[in-house]
Design an enzyme around this catalytic site. Structure first.
Site, PDB file in Angstrom:
ATOM      1  N   ARG A  77      23.033  22.092  34.620  1.00 15.09           N
ATOM      2  CA  ARG A  77      23.805  23.264  34.660  1.00 15.09           C
ATOM      3  C   ARG A  77      25.504  22.802  35.174  1.00 15.09           C
ATOM      4  O   ARG A  77      25.167  23.268  35.770  1.00 15.09           O
ATOM      5  CB  ARG A  77      23.078  23.927  35.949  1.00 15.09           C
ATOM      6  CG  ARG A  77      23.295  25.551  35.736  1.00 15.09           C
ATOM      7  CD  ARG A  77      22.678  26.696  36.552  1.00 15.09           C
ATOM      8  NE  ARG A  77      23.516  27.337  36.906  1.00 15.09           N
ATOM      9  CZ  ARG A  77      23.589  28.179  37.550  1.00 15.09           C
ATOM     10  NH1 ARG A  77      23.525  28.006  38.931  1.00 15.09           N
ATOM     11  NH2 ARG A  77      24.716  29.708  37.733  1.00 15.09           N
ATOM     12  N   HIS A 121      31.045  32.228  35.965  1.00 17.84           N
ATOM     13  CA  HIS A 121      30.693  31.516  37.025  1.00 17.84           C
ATOM     14  C   HIS A 121      31.827  32.183  38.212  1.00 17.84           C
ATOM     15  O   HIS A 121      32.819  31.316  38.960  1.00 17.84           O
ATOM     16  CB  HIS A 121      29.834  30.388  37.407  1.00 17.84           C
ATOM     17  CG  HIS A 121      29.338  29.307  38.708  1.00 17.84           C
ATOM     18  ND1 HIS A 121      28.542  28.992  38.687  1.00 17.84           N
ATOM     19  CD2 HIS A 121      29.588  29.729  40.225  1.00 17.84           C
ATOM     20  CE1 HIS A 121      27.750  28.712  40.272  1.00 17.84           C
ATOM     21  NE2 HIS A 121      28.246  29.397  40.692  1.00 17.84           N
ATOM     22  N   GLU A 166      25.167  35.377  39.675  1.00 17.30           N
ATOM     23  CA  GLU A 166      25.033  36.123  41.000  1.00 17.30           C
ATOM     24  C   GLU A 166      25.819  36.785  41.039  1.00 17.30           C
ATOM     25  O   GLU A 166      26.626  37.293  42.337  1.00 17.30           O
ATOM     26  CB  GLU A 166      25.416  34.834  42.356  1.00 17.30           C
ATOM     27  CG  GLU A 166      24.168  33.481  42.535  1.00 17.30           C
ATOM     28  CD  GLU A 166      25.134  33.136  44.190  1.00 17.30           C
ATOM     29  OE1 GLU A 166      25.543  32.974  44.351  1.00 17.30           O
ATOM     30  OE2 GLU A 166      23.905  31.837  44.192  1.00 17.30           O
ATOM     31  N   ASN A 289      18.061  31.223  41.884  1.00 20.54           N
ATOM     32  CA  ASN A 289      18.668  31.097  43.167  1.00 20.54           C
ATOM     33  C   ASN A 289      18.628  31.146  44.583  1.00 20.54           C
ATOM     34  O   ASN A 289      17.796  32.272  45.141  1.00 20.54           O
ATOM     35  CB  ASN A 289      20.556  30.627  43.527  1.00 20.54           C
ATOM     36  CG  ASN A 289      20.882  30.633  42.173  1.00 20.54           C
ATOM     37  OD1 ASN A 289      20.658  29.693  41.301  1.00 20.54           O
ATOM     38  ND2 ASN A 289      22.642  31.224  41.461  1.00 20.54           N
ATOM     39  N   GLU A 343      19.571  27.120  41.801  1.00 20.59           N
ATOM     40  CA  GLU A 343      20.276  26.599  41.964  1.00 20.59           C
ATOM     41  C   GLU A 343      19.189  26.651  43.675  1.00 20.59           C
ATOM     42  O   GLU A 343      18.206  27.598  44.185  1.00 20.59           O
ATOM     43  CB  GLU A 343      21.277  27.332  42.866  1.00 20.59           C
ATOM     44  CG  GLU A 343      22.746  26.946  42.043  1.00 20.59           C
ATOM     45  CD  GLU A 343      23.817  28.166  42.540  1.00 20.59           C
ATOM     46  OE1 GLU A 343      23.846  28.298  43.516  1.00 20.59           O
ATOM     47  OE2 GLU A 343      24.635  28.590  41.864  1.00 20.59           O
TER      48      GLU A 343
END
Ligand code: FCB
Length: 434
Positions: A77, A121, A166, A289, A343
């Site tokens: 990833r 990200h 996230e 995650n 994660e």
């Protein structure tokens, strides 16, 4: 360890993100992102560390893919640096940046490793920040366009594409606490940013589906189980509020077309009438995650979490059971699509001594979390894969290079990569599982 059993076809992976590993910050036409700006401004990061060089992965990606393959994993990833492929976040595309990700994907496929792509990200093109960043609704449309271009480019070769990683971190740490880029400290702005991130996710899924992108599409959310420190009303209210702002704030809009309510939650975003319909697109998968639980103590000073002494180098309590608690709960509350643990990992004070890193605590962390994961799967949660964070030590945001999460040790003086004991252990685990 031998009692860890996962179904055939379960994917084993490692994860990274662009700004944390690539370096080559100003090369081949890459535009600056908010993390370049933030990390270069004094006082924002540990000892002023930046991602200018990081793991120099941009130049070393071929050897790095070989390294990934040597771990025996079948999945990797990584994220795309938006400003590398579209320097201003709108307008012109950068052929060299696009070629880099084409080559990376091809190299992974050659080695039998499935590419799992993250579109965002945390590294927004600075040019979009200058126009208001995620505080501006227009950024959601820019993101959808970026997603459809990348989806068309890579979607026939990659295993999954996720929109955001996230969003809580971007919204809360980036716009409320100011600990992450762009460093704003405005709670109402943070709530609006969270809304635009969710909206951009929904718009991106629609754009990619309209473009005929074949890869399964989803989002990656950071989540935790929650424990009230005591039975007091204050602690229970705090637990409910923290779980609502961390987990439900993102899950409720996507799955239930609403924002949560909880004691003490007052701020809500400005919305357009159709926004929940835009956001709540069906997911082909959900990435979760998980690092630690939320421990809710309203007392001053707070009641310490029971395992606080065994915390990792980030100060995060080690609580593997929370992974099972969380998965079972969210599966019941939202009727989840297939899940990937995108994660999970451990930061340790690792030392390279005579070519070896003895990171037994990391091994223990992963082993116990895999046990919890197995319990959740036995309880009916459809989990398709597990990605260790991270492939190698890298730029840990505002902590700079001071925190080491890798299975592979990186010497930042000479970019030497060395497999830690955990890397050997992970490889053996995967081999035995097959
Ligand atoms: C997650 C991030 C990742 C890394 C780990 C330790 O929140 O997605 O980039 O920083 O934490």
């Amino acid at each position: 360890m031998s009692d860890l059993k996962f179904p055939p076809g379960f994917s084993w992976g490692v994860a990274t993100s662009a700004y944390q590993i690539e370096g080559a910050a100003a090369e081949d036409g890459r535009g600056p992102s908010i993390w370049d700006t933030f990390s270069h401004a004094p006082g924002n990061t540990f000892e002023g560390h930046t991602g200018d060089v990081a793991c120099d992965h941009y130049h070393r990606y071929e050897q790095d893919v070989d390294l990934i393959a040597s771990l025996g994993v079948d999945a990797y990833r990584f994220s795309i640096s938006w400003s590398r492929v579209q320097p201003d976040g709108h307008g012109a595309w950068n052929a060299k940046g696009l070629a880099f990700y084409d080559n990376l994907v091809d190299r992974l496929l050659e080695k039998g490793i499935k590419p799992h792509v993250t579109l965002y990200h945390w590294d927004l093109p600075q040019a979009l920040q200058d126009l208001g960043g995620w505080g501006s609704r227009d950024t959601a449309d820019r993101f959808a366009e970026y997603a459809s271009v990348m989806g068309r480019r890579l979607g026939d070769r990659v295993a999954t594409i996720c929109t955001h990683n996230e969003p809580w971190c971007t919204a809360h740490l980036g716009h409320h606490v100011g600990q992450f880029a762009p460093g704003a400290k405005d709670p109402q702005l943070a709530i609006q940013v969270a809304h635009h991130l969710l909206l951009s996710h929904g718009k991106a899924l629609q754009a990619m589906r309209a473009a005929g992108v074949k890869a399964p599409l989803g989002i990656v959310l950071n989540q935790s189980s929650v424990t009230a420190a005591t039975d007091s009303q204050e602690d229970r209210d705090l637990a409910e509020r923290q779980y609502a702002s961390f987990v439900r704030w993102y899950m409720d809009p996507i799955f239930l077309k609403r924002y949560p309510t909880a004691p003490g939650l007052h701020l809500y975003p400005v919305m357009h009438e159709n926004d929940f319909n835009e956001i709540a697109q069906p997911l082909d998968f959900l990435g979760i995650n998980y690092y630690t639980r939320i421990w809710a103590s309203a007392a001053t000073p707070p009641v310490p979490a029971p395992n606080a002494m065994g915390a990792n180098d980030m100060g995060w309590e080690n609580y593997p059971q929370g992974l099972a608690e969380l998965l079972v709960k969210v599966n019941r509350d939202y009727n989840l699509p297939p899940v990937y643990i995108t994660e999970n990992g451990y930061a340790g004070a690792d030392r390279l001594v005579a070519g070896k890193v003895e990171d037994t605590q990391r091994i223990e962390y992963v082993r116990t979390h895999l046990e919890a994961l197995q319990q959740a799967m036995e309880a009916g949660v459809d989990v398709r894969g597990y990605f260790y964070w991270s492939l190698f030590d890298n730029y840990e945001w505002n902590s700079g290079y001071a925190k080491r999460f890798g299975l592979v040790h990186v010497d930042y003086e000479d970019q030497q990569r060395t497999l830690k004991d955990s890397a050997h252990w992970y490889r053996d685990l995967i081999r035995k599982g097959r």
